[in-house]
Write a protein that holds these residues in place. Structure first.
Motif, PDB file in Angstrom:
ATOM      1  N   THR A 155      -6.050   0.430   2.729  1.00 49.91           N
ATOM      2  CA  THR A 155      -5.422   1.638   2.254  1.00 49.91           C
ATOM      3  C   THR A 155      -6.273   2.970   2.624  1.00 49.91           C
ATOM      4  N   ASP A 156      -5.504   3.827   2.928  1.00 51.34           N
ATOM      5  CA  ASP A 156      -5.911   5.303   3.118  1.00 51.34           C
ATOM      6  C   ASP A 156      -6.383   6.150   1.732  1.00 51.34           C
ATOM      7  N   TRP A 157      -6.234   5.484   0.730  1.00 47.59           N
ATOM      8  CA  TRP A 157      -6.518   5.980  -0.472  1.00 47.59           C
ATOM      9  C   TRP A 157      -7.652   6.912  -0.645  1.00 47.59           C
ATOM     10  N   PHE A 158      -8.698   5.727  -0.404  1.00 48.45           N
ATOM     11  CA  PHE A 158     -10.295   6.034  -0.613  1.00 48.45           C
ATOM     12  C   PHE A 158     -10.555   7.220   0.525  1.00 48.45           C
ATOM     13  N   ASP A 213       0.916  -1.194   0.014  1.00 50.16           N
ATOM     14  CA  ASP A 213       0.092  -0.040  -0.117  1.00 50.16           C
ATOM     15  C   ASP A 213       0.885   1.138   0.173  1.00 50.16           C
ATOM     16  N   ALA A 214       0.330   2.419  -0.527  1.00 51.82           N
ATOM     17  CA  ALA A 214       0.912   3.725  -0.424  1.00 51.82           C
ATOM     18  C   ALA A 214       2.316   3.633  -1.440  1.00 51.82           C
ATOM     19  N   GLY A 215       2.763   5.084  -1.297  1.00 57.81           N
ATOM     20  CA  GLY A 215       4.051   5.132  -2.083  1.00 57.81           C
ATOM     21  C   GLY A 215       3.540   5.093  -3.425  1.00 57.81           C
ATOM     22  N   THR A 230       6.265  -1.708  -0.054  1.00 57.42           N
ATOM     23  CA  THR A 230       6.631  -3.232  -0.078  1.00 57.42           C
ATOM     24  C   THR A 230       5.545  -4.112   0.336  1.00 57.42           C
ATOM     25  N   PHE A 231       5.867  -5.296   0.133  1.00 56.58           N
ATOM     26  CA  PHE A 231       4.907  -6.322   0.354  1.00 56.58           C
ATOM     27  C   PHE A 231       5.485  -7.606   0.884  1.00 56.58           C
TER      28      PHE A 231
END
Length: 607
Positions: free
Chosen positions: A429-432, A76-78, A108-109
């Motif tokens: 995710t914080d995207w939304f 997530d992010a980046g 990274t994941f």
């Protein structure tokens, strides 16, 4: 020693090295049904003096086979947002990955599918901190060497100190197609990673959520009553940040946090009345915490928090940013106990049955600064902190065995294997949070995530039939922008809840992507869940806003070619019976009435 588990065997081997001196404890767990196994090593100084220096402490494993290929998704992010990737080690013989922020799945994941020869191995690194992974391929030997570790650890141990490695999880497979590989991993995750709650696999839920900033008991009860009166029955109430006092007993809003003292000006019942409503209406009640961060005035915090010691402040994290603050010193078991008791007080007063843990800072800088107090012990603060964090979660689970646990860190920042052994990655995710209506991104993320995480949350912000269906997930926040709006379309909400109830039992079935993942917006998204033992499942088919046509043919997967299946959707667009061979080779043609549009097709074997 050996311990029989429900689905496997855990063995513990202790070896002592007298010259270091230290005791090495290997815990290995094998799950035969999934061809899965896990390792973790603890090292304890059981002598009277400091040990020698430990460095380069890593798992190192060799995998034999040609044409090695790494596949996975970014974190997530980046700007990564779960984008799939592949790396061909036959062409570029080295691949390395590392987390350096202290939040293991941001950017990274730590999950990989390494295929080689006629098989492969899924590799997962369980470390809620900085980790490193390296893959090296020797073409002449046809051997891929994998190393996995804490990113930096160079330290001695004082008497009675313990360090540990990451948890390393592996799932072997032979002769499987890519879809079968995905489901081999999902079977391990569902059966051996997800905690059971009250003897059952993590429950699939509908829910509603409310932030607590500016809210109060009577208003939250009024909102819940609106759902009940409208005949909508969510199964979980998610109460987010803002329910606590600041350092001086004043009402504050996030990102200020740290006291974990209920704001009794707004919640004089300490949320007990809300908890009772939830219990009486068969709902879980989950409360947000950010238990490791203090973004309050230090002097006032110390004056107002009984029993808190100044040495429990680790150096500031993310200095100069809007999230600047101190981190609780979870390297100290007394600090862990203080945090634990604070959490228990809130849970007990409210009667909560869910714990949501957030962590909105990168702790790596704070850990490194603290290491400077003891030269020669790089990574030691992190190692002890990770152990303290995991012990905090274990204490909560031990006290509340059936508690629902959510692992969050500014979205999907802390979703490593160790954390997933305890909680689920709801808020991936914080995207939304800032892009509520980005359904192009939601479709892409959801498609990629289902292959790796069988359980997560999707959330509706504005409602339409398309948007509600796009959010169907194992935890589904099907909620209105405001339940108190007199013009709400409750009929549409009731329809969505009824649809979800029809498909909910399929989320733990086998997963099949029916369309290729792409970042292009002119696409259709299609995926399928199918439970072969029951001969049932459903296909989700979505025509996105910019798709070039309202008609598409989708080929199904995972069916028995010789059996007959009926297919019907909720809108009367699909109604047919055909054999599995036809459905998988020729597919079904779907025409939608408008764009965007989402179709749910129920699949049932004719018996």
């Amino acid at each position: 020693t050996y311990e029989n588990l429900d689905r496997g065997v855990k063995s513990t081997l202790i070896l002592r090295h007298p010259e270091i001196p230290a005791a090495f404890r290997l815990e290995a767990t094998v799950y035969p049904q999934e061809s899965a196994y896990e390792y973790v090593v603890y090292i304890t100084n059981d002598g009277q003096e400091n040990t020698a220096i430990f460095s380069d402490l890593a798992f190192e494993i060799e995998f034999v086979g040609d044409k090695p290929l790494i596949s996975g998704i970014k974190g997530d992010a980046g700007g990564q947002n779960y984008t799939p990737y592949e790396h061909d080690l036959s062409k570029r013989a080295r691949y390395s990955d590392r987390s350096t922020s202290g939040r293991p799945s941001h950017g990274t994941f730590p999950y990989y599918n390494l295929s080689y020869g006629n098989g492969g191995t899924f590799i997962a690194i369980g470390w809620p901190g900085n980790w490193a992974a390296r893959f090296d391929y020797s073409k002449s030997k046809k051997v891929t060497t994998v190393k996995a570790s804490q990113n930096i650890l160079r330290t001695y141990l004082e008497p009675n100190e313990t360090i540990r490695t990451p948890l390393l999880g592996l799932v072997d497979y032979k002769g499987l197609t890519p879809d079968q590989q995905t489901n081999a991993w999902r079977h391990y995750f569902i059966n051996d990673v997800l905690r059971e709650l009250d003897g059952e696999t993590y429950p699939v839920y509908t829910g509603v959520s409310q932030g607590c900033t500016g809210n109060y008991t009577s208003r939250l009860l009024q909102i819940l009553k609106c759902y009940k009166d409208a005949g909508v029955s969510p199964e979980l109430l998610w109460l987010d940040a803002g329910w606590y006092f600041g350092a001086n007993g004043e009402s504050v809003s996030w990102p200020q946090t740290g006291s974990m003292d209920m704001d009794t000006n707004r919640f004089p019942d300490r949320m007990a009345d809300i908890g009772k409503f939830c219990k009486d209406n068969d709902m879980r009640m989950m409360i947000w915490f950010e238990p490791e961060s203090i973004r309050l005035d230090k002097k006032a915090f110390l004056a107002g928090q009984e029993g808190f010691k100044e040495e429990w402040f680790l150096p500031k994290a993310m200095e100069g940013s809007w999230l600047e603050g101190y981190i609780m010193n979870l390297t100290d078991p007394e600090c862990v106990e203080w945090v634990f008791q604070k959490i228990c007080k809130v849970i007990d007063d409210a009667g909560a049955t869910g714990f949501r843990s957030d962590f909105n800072c990168d702790p790596a800088g704070s850990w490194a600064s603290n290491d400077l107090k003891n030269p020669g012990r790089k990574g030691m603060t992190e190692n002890l902190y990770v152990q303290g964090y995991l012990s905090l979660w274990d204490k909560i689970i031990e006290r509340y065995p059936g508690i629902y646990m959510d692992s969050c860190a500014s979205g999907g920042g802390r979703n490593d294997l160790e954390s997933m052994k305890r909680g689920v990655p709801l808020h991936y995710t914080d995207w939304f949070d800032g892009n509520h209506e980005d359904y192009n991104m939601k479709g892409r993320m959801t498609q990629a995530l289902f292959a790796w995480f069988p359980y997560f949350k999707n959330e509706s912000y504005q409602i339409s039939l398309y948007k509600l269906r796009m959010n169907y997930a194992p935890f589904c926040l099907l909620k209105l922008p405001s339940a108190l709006n007199k013009d709400n379309d409750w009929a549409l909400m009731r329809q969505a809840y009824a649809e979800y109830d029809t498909i909910r039992d399929y989320f733990y079935g086998d997963f099949y992507p029916l369309t290729e993942w792409t970042s292009n917006s002119n696409r259709w998204d299609a995926r399928m869940f199918f439970v072969p033992e029951e001969g049932e499942g459903y296909a989700f088919i979505a025509c996105q806003q910019n798709a070039s046509s309202k008609t598409n043919t989708i080929k199904l997967k995972g069916l028995d070619p010789d059996k007959q299946y009926t297919l019907k959707d909720f809108d009367g667009l699909v109604d047919l019976t055909a054999d599995g061979k036809t459905l998988m080779e020729q597919g079904i043609t779907v025409t939608v009435p408008e764009q965007p549009y989402a179709v749910i097709v129920l699949i049932k074997e004719v018996k």
